[in-house]
Design a protein around this motif. Structure first.
Motif, PDB file in Angstrom:
ATOM      1  N   THR A 162       4.021   2.585 -35.316  1.00 52.03           N
ATOM      2  CA  THR A 162       5.223   1.905 -34.836  1.00 52.03           C
ATOM      3  C   THR A 162       6.427   2.296 -35.676  1.00 52.03           C
ATOM      4  OG1 THR A 162       3.763   0.048 -34.301  1.00 52.03           O
ATOM      5  CG2 THR A 162       6.124  -0.366 -34.173  1.00 52.03           C
ATOM      6  N   SER A 163       7.612   2.281 -35.080  1.00 53.29           N
ATOM      7  CA  SER A 163       8.848   2.616 -35.786  1.00 53.29           C
ATOM      8  C   SER A 163       9.111   1.656 -36.941  1.00 53.29           C
ATOM      9  CB  SER A 163      10.024   2.574 -34.803  1.00 53.29           C
ATOM     10  OG  SER A 163      11.257   2.485 -35.485  1.00 53.29           O
ATOM     11  N   VAL A 164       9.363   2.213 -38.121  1.00 57.74           N
ATOM     12  CA  VAL A 164       9.681   1.382 -39.287  1.00 57.74           C
ATOM     13  C   VAL A 164      10.989   0.627 -39.053  1.00 57.74           C
ATOM     14  CG1 VAL A 164      10.262   1.400 -41.737  1.00 57.74           C
ATOM     15  CG2 VAL A 164       8.447   2.879 -40.897  1.00 57.74           C
ATOM     16  N   ALA A 165      11.983   1.285 -38.476  1.00 60.38           N
ATOM     17  CA  ALA A 165      13.272   0.644 -38.230  1.00 60.38           C
ATOM     18  C   ALA A 165      13.114  -0.563 -37.306  1.00 60.38           C
ATOM     19  CB  ALA A 165      14.251   1.650 -37.625  1.00 60.38           C
ATOM     20  N   ALA A 166      12.310  -0.417 -36.239  1.00 59.55           N
ATOM     21  CA  ALA A 166      12.091  -1.527 -35.315  1.00 59.55           C
ATOM     22  C   ALA A 166      11.376  -2.684 -36.015  1.00 59.55           C
ATOM     23  CB  ALA A 166      11.276  -1.060 -34.115  1.00 59.55           C
ATOM     24  N   LEU A 167      10.406  -2.365 -36.873  1.00 62.34           N
ATOM     25  CA  LEU A 167       9.688  -3.404 -37.605  1.00 62.34           C
ATOM     26  C   LEU A 167      10.610  -4.111 -38.594  1.00 62.34           C
ATOM     27  CD1 LEU A 167       6.365  -1.483 -38.265  1.00 62.34           C
ATOM     28  CD2 LEU A 167       6.609  -3.531 -36.868  1.00 62.34           C
ATOM     29  N   PHE A 168      11.437  -3.333 -39.297  1.00 61.27           N
ATOM     30  CA  PHE A 168      12.366  -3.934 -40.251  1.00 61.27           C
ATOM     31  C   PHE A 168      13.280  -4.940 -39.552  1.00 61.27           C
ATOM     32  CE2 PHE A 168      12.630  -0.701 -44.008  1.00 61.27           C
ATOM     33  CZ  PHE A 168      11.324  -1.009 -44.334  1.00 61.27           C
ATOM     34  N   VAL A 169      13.886  -4.515 -38.456  1.00 64.64           N
ATOM     35  CA  VAL A 169      14.815  -5.397 -37.750  1.00 64.64           C
ATOM     36  C   VAL A 169      14.067  -6.576 -37.128  1.00 64.64           C
ATOM     37  CG1 VAL A 169      16.469  -5.535 -35.850  1.00 64.64           C
ATOM     38  CG2 VAL A 169      16.447  -3.528 -37.324  1.00 64.64           C
ATOM     39  N   GLY A 170      12.867  -6.325 -36.612  1.00 64.80           N
ATOM     40  CA  GLY A 170      12.085  -7.392 -36.011  1.00 64.80           C
ATOM     41  C   GLY A 170      11.669  -8.469 -36.988  1.00 64.80           C
ATOM     42  N   GLY A 171      11.663  -8.165 -38.288  1.00 63.19           N
ATOM     43  CA  GLY A 171      11.245  -9.137 -39.286  1.00 63.19           C
ATOM     44  C   GLY A 171      12.293 -10.157 -39.663  1.00 63.19           C
TER      45      GLY A 171
END
Length: 434
Positions: free
Chosen positions: A172-181
């Motif tokens: 999964t995209s790290v950027a998407a996970l960062f923002v999703g957190g």
């Protein structure tokens, strides 16, 4: 029994037995995975394949972000940044009931978000806030509980090493996970503040705190701005496409180092010790990732995820019940296993199951990270629980009793995150990251 089934049984039973007798999780995973590979590949091919899988697991450019974010966190933990964030948190929570404990919660969220480490937040913030709260007639065990319960919020708010580990396993995209957190992490901190507020309402003596004047408030906030800008630089740069998460971790190190020298909180003589602390933590994490890659190979070869899915579907085909069973497993596992190996082990098992229901990998990432983060504050293995109790110079038992209301509130948040995908997916979708 056919070799594949025997390998799966040997892997799972081997890990359980080795953990029970006290072996480190990395040793338990590594030895059990190697033994399982011997069953279906033989000794020579098993050893060779295991070595190749370990190298493949750690030979990853995105993984370079972990040692640099760890180093940035260690620098900040020694660089006077925690004190400035604590002062800023005092201004932000104002004269709310239980304001010192509220300050502890806010400071943990801010410091954890900058350092990416719940343990560092519990140690750095708790060592300052617990004595202050005791001086203001707070129960010491409650002060420790508030510190422990709120420390993991920074493991959800980016940058987060756990998110990077999950990204590696799930693709999964790290950027998407960062923002999703962001929203789950903020929700974690907010329910801790609610628990503190309800406690303070039963203790009238905790409602009055020092009034901070406007001039001093502005000075305190300005002092904290450089530290808070790190979040803007790291996350803003990733989202704007100026650099990757790995490059952002290097920038975080340089920024934290420059800021600590400006604050005159560390000296050149301290750098070898800081580097050694970061190297120890990094070595543990990277070795875990390497042996977990071997385990992932065995799980895939032995079709363990498919067997788990078939077992769950054999019990029920109701997606709500299956998600609740997975959530229960994550909560129980978190009590006995550290967060990083839990993510490495259970992501490849449960992700294929939830994807059958159309659950987005980013949403499941928030689910599994939040679940194992709750485990960091629960006995018998909760790392943040033990660090927070040690910082407060207390035994575990009185702290656990005070933690129960926080634990209940966090489980409610966990369930809400599971069944409210928008909390995890709204921001990434808004920014076009999904």
């Amino acid at each position: 029994m056919d070799p594949v089934s025997l390998a799966a049984l040997l892997l799972l039973v081997g890990i359980a037995v080795l953990l029970v007798i006290g072996a480190p999780i990395s040793v338990a995973v590594g030895l059990s995975s190697l033994a399982a590979m011997f069953v279906f590949l033989g000794t020579e091919d098993g050893v060779l394949t295991a070595a190749q899988q370990i190298f493949r697991g750690i030979n990853s450019f995105p993984l370079l972000a972990i040692p640099f974010f760890v180093l940035a966190g260690v620098i900040m933990n020694n660089g006077g940044i925690a004190l400035r964030l604590i002062d800023a948190s005092k201004v932000l929570v104002g004269r709310a009931p239980g304001s010192l404990a509220q300050t502890n919660v806010a400071a943990n969220a801010l410091f954890g978000a900058i350092s990416g480490s719940g343990v560092a937040a519990a140690a750095a913030v708790g060592s300052v806030m617990t004595p202050l709260q005791e001086k203001e007639r707070y129960d010491r065990s409650f002060a420790a509980a508030a510190n422990i319960a709120s420390a993991p919020s920074g493991m959800l708010i980016p940058p987060s090493n756990l998110m990077i580990v999950y990204s590696l396993v799930s693709g999964t995209s790290v950027a998407a996970l960062f923002v999703g957190g962001y929203l789950p992490g903020i929700a974690w901190a907010l329910v801790c503040m609610v628990a503190v507020h309800l406690y303070a309402r039963t203790r009238p003596e905790l409602r009055v705190t020092e009034r901070i004047g406007l001039t001093r408030s502005l000075k305190v906030l300005l002092d904290a701005v450089p530290a808070l800008l790190l979040i803007v630089v790291v996350i803003g740069g990733i989202l704007a496409g100026f650099f990757t998460a790995t490059e952002a971790s290097c920038i975080a190190v340089l920024y934290a180092l420059a800021l600590s020298f400006v604050y005159r909180a560390i000296s050149v003589r301290q750098l070898p010790g800081i580097l050694m602390d970061a190297a120890r933590t990094t070595a543990v994490v990277m070795f875990l990732i390497g042996v977990s890659t071997v385990m992932g190979f065995v799980l895939s070869f032995a079709r363990v995820p498919q067997m788990v899915a078939e077992g769950l579907f054999g019990i029920t085909t109701n997606p709500v019940l299956i998600l609740l069973m997975i959530a229960l497993v994550l909560l129980v596992v978190g009590c006995f296993m550290d967060a990083t190996p839990a993510v490495l082990i259970f992501t490849p098992i449960f992700l294929p199951v939830v994807e059958n229901f159309g659950i987005h990998p980013v949403h499941f990432g928030m689910m599994i990270v939040l679940g194992v983060c709750i485990g960091t504050i629960t006995p018998p293995v909760g790392t943040i629980l033990f660090v927070g109790a040690k910082v407060a110079d207390l035994a575990i038992e009185p702290v656990v009793r005070r933690l129960i209301p926080f634990f209940v509130a966090l489980v409610v948040v966990f369930v809400v995150v599971i069944f409210t995908p928008g909390l995890s997916l709204w921001l990434p979708g808004l920014l076009g990251l999904l």
